[in-house]
Design an enzyme around this catalytic site. Structure first.
Site, short mmCIF file in Angstrom:
data_model
loop_
_atom_site.label_atom_id
_atom_site.label_comp_id
_atom_site.label_asym_id
_atom_site.label_seq_id
_atom_site.Cartn_x
_atom_site.Cartn_y
_atom_site.Cartn_z
NE ARG A 225 -4.27 -1.18 -0.10
CZ ARG A 225 -4.42 -2.15 -1.02
NH1 ARG A 225 -3.44 -2.43 -1.85
NH2 ARG A 225 -5.53 -2.84 -1.10
CG HIS A 273 -3.78 -0.56 -7.00
ND1 HIS A 273 -4.24 -0.04 -5.81
CD2 HIS A 273 -3.72 -1.90 -6.80
CE1 HIS A 273 -4.45 -1.02 -4.94
NE2 HIS A 273 -4.14 -2.16 -5.53
C1 OXD Z 1 -5.15 -5.13 -3.50
C2 OXD Z 1 -5.68 -5.95 -4.63
O1 OXD Z 1 -5.48 -5.39 -2.34
O2 OXD Z 1 -5.46 -5.55 -5.78
O3 OXD Z 1 -4.42 -4.18 -3.78
O4 OXD Z 1 -6.29 -6.97 -4.36
#
Ligand code: OXD
Length: 310
Positions: A225, A273
């Site tokens: 994160r 992401h």
């Molecule tokens: C996360 C996912 O938790 O992509 O980042 O599952």
């Protein structure tokens, strides 16, 4: 019959609906825009729903987080602590994240960022290749995803160390444990990989003191994160050259704001992401099972521990 509410800005509603309804015909999957009778909704399958959304459903018995990190749900004060949150970490998510880390570990090991910069400058810069066994990778977080990632890096020939809060044993991976990553783990890492969830303990973990303990010229991959990183400290370590390169998939604010310094930093590779994603066909059975268990009052698998924060 029961209704499952689906909400995600990233995952395809129709594909998930078809996969779940085919697997469990007693479940009707509805989107937030077309939720129907709010009282009929007993379960929700969501990724980063707007805060307050789930409060609208008075009979909700379980929330399934469409991904590994449930931090967006834990930040929503309108979700009562008594409502179980189940994490969905399917084979596709584990494999895609492990692939991502392997891809960038190899790229960093083979000095791909430096070669790309040399090409842009039209410079013929010979950087001698070395075997993977000469690069040591430290993986922070050895859960389902971290464990598989560490195994794959080891199978590729890298020297792999892992750090987790609780003791682990893994063939081919030197495991460390404790409240903080130990010196021996940090000072030996050529590449540090963060796979930790967002918790009070991991907030700002990657700061100047931690980066300073890495080998000069080490590299960082962050797929945990964004909150784990003190951004100014990371930029300083990159600018000084103590850190050679950072590969970042997660950020404090997503999407990353247009004016953010990370976008154009020559020593940063960033991705939106997208390291990993769950797959409807692989997860439909798990989702149906969680809903059946929750309606039957049975224990639920992969529940988020509200105290530990993941
Ligand atoms: C996360 C996912 O938790 O992509 O980042 O599952």
């Amino acid at each position: 019959m029961t209704t499952l509410l689906f909400h995600s800005d990233l995952d395809d509603f129709t594909t998930w609906k078809e996969a779940i309804e085919r697997t469990a015909p007693s479940i009707t999957v509805r989107s937030t825009q077309d939720a129907g009778a709010l009282e009929a909704v007993t379960a929700a399958l969501v990724w980063a729903p707007p805060p307050g959304l789930l409060r609208r459903f008075p009979n909700l018995k379980v929330v399934i987080n469409l991904g590994a990190g449930a931090d967006s749900l834990l930040r929503d004060p309108t979700i009562p602590p008594s409502l179980p949150i189940v994490r969905l970490t399917d084979r596709a998510l584990i494999d895609t994240v492990a692939d991502y880390v392997l891809l960038y570990a190899l790229a960093l090991h083979r000095r791909q960022p430096e070669l790309a910069a040399a090409q842009r400058a039209q410079q013929w810069t010979f950087l001698p290749p070395t075997p993977t066994a000469m690069t040591r990778i430290g993986v922070m977080g050895l859960g389902a995803i971290g464990g598989e990632t560490a195994r794959r890096l080891a199978a590729q020939g890298f020297k792999v160390m892992g750090w987790a809060r609780r003791p682990r044993e893994m063939t081919g991976v030197e495991c460390f444990h404790g409240l903080a990553p130990p010196d021996l783990f940090l000072t030996q890492s050529d590449i540090l990989v963060n796979l930790l969830p967002a918790t009070a303990q991991t907030e700002n973990l990657i700061d100047s003191p931690l980066l300073g303990r890495l080998k000069p010229g080490a590299a960082l991959i962050n797929v945990g994160r964004g909150s784990a990183i003190v951004e100014a400290d990371l930029l300083a370590a990159l600018d000084m050259g103590h850190l050679r390169h950072a590969v970042l998939d997660v950020f404090r604010t997503e999407p990353l704001p247009d004016s953010h310094a990370f976008w154009t930093h020559p020593r940063i590779t960033l991705t939106p992401h997208n390291a990993g994603l769950c797959h409807p066909e692989l997860s439909a059975g798990f989702v149906a099972d969680v809903i059946a268990r929750s309606l039957g009052g049975e224990a639920l698998p992969s529940c988020v521990d509200r105290i530990a924060g993941y």
